[in-house]
Design a protein around this motif. Structure first.
Motif, PDB file in Angstrom:
ATOM      1  N   THR A  55      18.829  -0.637  -6.983  1.00 37.61           N
ATOM      2  CA  THR A  55      18.099  -1.349  -8.029  1.00 37.61           C
ATOM      3  C   THR A  55      16.602  -1.240  -7.768  1.00 37.61           C
ATOM      4  N   MET A  56      15.840  -0.940  -8.805  1.00 38.30           N
ATOM      5  CA  MET A  56      14.381  -0.906  -8.698  1.00 38.30           C
ATOM      6  C   MET A  56      13.860  -2.300  -9.049  1.00 38.30           C
ATOM      7  N   VAL A  57      13.056  -2.883  -8.148  1.00 39.05           N
ATOM      8  CA  VAL A  57      12.522  -4.225  -8.361  1.00 39.05           C
ATOM      9  C   VAL A  57      10.996  -4.167  -8.451  1.00 39.05           C
ATOM     10  N   PRO A  58      10.384  -5.065  -9.250  1.00 39.97           N
ATOM     11  CA  PRO A  58       8.924  -5.088  -9.315  1.00 39.97           C
ATOM     12  C   PRO A  58       8.356  -5.500  -7.973  1.00 39.97           C
ATOM     13  N   THR A  59       7.309  -4.801  -7.562  1.00 45.36           N
ATOM     14  CA  THR A  59       6.738  -4.978  -6.230  1.00 45.36           C
ATOM     15  C   THR A  59       5.217  -4.911  -6.309  1.00 45.36           C
ATOM     16  N   MET A  60       4.557  -5.878  -5.689  1.00 45.77           N
ATOM     17  CA  MET A  60       3.103  -5.809  -5.558  1.00 45.77           C
ATOM     18  C   MET A  60       2.793  -4.992  -4.313  1.00 45.77           C
ATOM     19  N   ARG A  61       1.747  -4.174  -4.390  1.00 44.73           N
ATOM     20  CA  ARG A  61       1.342  -3.370  -3.237  1.00 44.73           C
ATOM     21  C   ARG A  61      -0.123  -3.632  -2.940  1.00 44.73           C
ATOM     22  N   TYR A  62      -0.422  -3.812  -1.658  1.00 43.88           N
ATOM     23  CA  TYR A  62      -1.806  -3.922  -1.214  1.00 43.88           C
ATOM     24  C   TYR A  62      -2.064  -2.778  -0.250  1.00 43.88           C
ATOM     25  N   ASN A  63      -3.025  -1.935  -0.590  1.00 41.05           N
ATOM     26  CA  ASN A  63      -3.388  -0.804   0.251  1.00 41.05           C
ATOM     27  C   ASN A  63      -4.660  -1.191   0.989  1.00 41.05           C
ATOM     28  N   ASN A  64      -4.531  -1.478   2.288  1.00 41.02           N
ATOM     29  CA  ASN A  64      -5.694  -2.005   2.995  1.00 41.02           C
ATOM     30  C   ASN A  64      -6.625  -0.963   3.581  1.00 41.02           C
ATOM     31  N   SER A  65      -6.223   0.308   3.606  1.00 35.57           N
ATOM     32  CA  SER A  65      -7.170   1.296   4.153  1.00 35.57           C
ATOM     33  C   SER A  65      -6.793   2.713   3.764  1.00 35.57           C
ATOM     34  N   SER A  66      -7.277   3.141   2.628  1.00 38.09           N
ATOM     35  CA  SER A  66      -7.013   4.514   2.205  1.00 38.09           C
ATOM     36  C   SER A  66      -8.189   5.036   1.394  1.00 38.09           C
ATOM     37  N   GLY A  67      -9.275   5.323   2.061  1.00 36.87           N
ATOM     38  CA  GLY A  67     -10.437   5.912   1.396  1.00 36.87           C
ATOM     39  C   GLY A  67     -10.933   5.089   0.227  1.00 36.87           C
ATOM     40  N   SER A  68     -11.013   5.699  -0.944  1.00 36.74           N
ATOM     41  CA  SER A  68     -11.535   5.012  -2.122  1.00 36.74           C
ATOM     42  C   SER A  68     -10.572   3.952  -2.646  1.00 36.74           C
ATOM     43  N   TYR A  69      -9.346   3.927  -2.135  1.00 35.36           N
ATOM     44  CA  TYR A  69      -8.370   2.930  -2.571  1.00 35.36           C
ATOM     45  C   TYR A  69      -8.315   1.736  -1.633  1.00 35.36           C
ATOM     46  N   ASN A  70      -9.292   1.614  -0.748  1.00 30.96           N
ATOM     47  CA  ASN A  70      -9.332   0.535   0.226  1.00 30.96           C
ATOM     48  C   ASN A  70      -9.367  -0.825  -0.466  1.00 30.96           C
ATOM     49  N   GLY A  71      -8.421  -1.689  -0.101  1.00 34.20           N
ATOM     50  CA  GLY A  71      -8.411  -3.055  -0.622  1.00 34.20           C
ATOM     51  C   GLY A  71      -7.980  -3.182  -2.059  1.00 34.20           C
ATOM     52  N   ILE A  72      -7.081  -2.323  -2.521  1.00 35.83           N
ATOM     53  CA  ILE A  72      -6.671  -2.331  -3.924  1.00 35.83           C
ATOM     54  C   ILE A  72      -5.227  -2.795  -4.068  1.00 35.83           C
ATOM     55  N   TYR A  73      -4.984  -3.661  -5.064  1.00 32.01           N
ATOM     56  CA  TYR A  73      -3.640  -4.099  -5.422  1.00 32.01           C
ATOM     57  C   TYR A  73      -3.122  -3.244  -6.578  1.00 32.01           C
ATOM     58  N   THR A  74      -1.873  -2.887  -6.527  1.00 31.86           N
ATOM     59  CA  THR A  74      -1.226  -2.225  -7.661  1.00 31.86           C
ATOM     60  C   THR A  74       0.191  -2.783  -7.777  1.00 31.86           C
ATOM     61  N   VAL A  75       0.806  -2.590  -8.926  1.00 35.93           N
ATOM     62  CA  VAL A  75       2.168  -3.054  -9.163  1.00 35.93           C
ATOM     63  C   VAL A  75       3.080  -1.837  -9.200  1.00 35.93           C
ATOM     64  N   TRP A  76       4.170  -1.927  -8.476  1.00 33.19           N
ATOM     65  CA  TRP A  76       5.090  -0.809  -8.339  1.00 33.19           C
ATOM     66  C   TRP A  76       6.518  -1.248  -8.608  1.00 33.19           C
ATOM     67  N   TRP A  77       7.380  -0.285  -8.800  1.00 34.32           N
ATOM     68  CA  TRP A  77       8.828  -0.485  -8.752  1.00 34.32           C
ATOM     69  C   TRP A  77       9.257   0.086  -7.413  1.00 34.32           C
ATOM     70  N   CYS A  78      10.081  -0.637  -6.683  1.00 32.58           N
ATOM     71  CA  CYS A  78      10.528  -0.188  -5.374  1.00 32.58           C
ATOM     72  C   CYS A  78      12.049  -0.330  -5.306  1.00 32.58           C
ATOM     73  N   LYS A  79      12.703   0.665  -4.740  1.00 35.01           N
ATOM     74  CA  LYS A  79      14.165   0.678  -4.673  1.00 35.01           C
ATOM     75  C   LYS A  79      14.675  -0.214  -3.543  1.00 35.01           C
ATOM     76  N   VAL A  80      15.742  -0.961  -3.837  1.00 32.42           N
ATOM     77  CA  VAL A  80      16.424  -1.738  -2.801  1.00 32.42           C
ATOM     78  C   VAL A  80      17.488  -0.833  -2.180  1.00 32.42           C
ATOM     79  N   ASP A  81      17.451  -0.725  -0.867  1.00 31.15           N
ATOM     80  CA  ASP A  81      18.391   0.127  -0.135  1.00 31.15           C
ATOM     81  C   ASP A  81      19.297  -0.762   0.707  1.00 31.15           C
TER      82      ASP A  81
END
Length: 120
Positions: A55-81
């Motif tokens: 099942t794909m569930v809505p997921t918030m993502r925080y990327n704390n250190s990736s170049g120009s994406y540092n400190g950015i929140y995005t919303v994702w679908w993530c699979k439950v395994d």
């Protein structure tokens, strides 16, 4: 990859450190989280024990250190395994950005949790 469902001392340390910095995951209603080797923290309020494997569930993502994406929140679908371990977990290797969050291109807005959580 570390996740909330695996338990153990490291999971407790992460949850304690987050709480000490103002992020009480339980109080925020977060039921499952995962931390990737790419330094991304993903979490969901969905009870992953109540959904089927894959099942794909809505997921918030925080990327704390990736170049120009540092400190950015995005919303994702993530699979439950439920098959790879003895417990269900967020399979962060199988994630897709949620289309509405991807329309917000301004980094300043993506740095604002309240701005991004509306898409969650």
């Amino acid at each position: 990859m570390m996740n909330s469902e695996s338990g153990g001392e490291k999971v407790t340390q992460v949850e304690t450190e987050l709480k000490n910095n103002g992020y009480d995951l339980k109080a925020m209603g977060i039921n499952a989280w995962g931390y990737t080797q790419d330094k991304e923290l993903l979490w969901t309020t969905i009870d992953i024990h109540s959904v089927s494997d894959g099942t794909m569930v809505p997921t918030m993502r925080y990327n704390n250190s990736s170049g120009s994406y540092n400190g950015i929140y995005t919303v994702w679908w993530c699979k439950v395994d439920e098959t790879s371990n003895q417990y269900p977990y967020l399979d962060t290797g199988h994630k897709n950005e949620y289309s509405e969050s991807s329309v917000i291109k301004e980094a300043a807005k993506k740095k604002d949790f309240n701005q991004m959580v509306q898409w969650y």
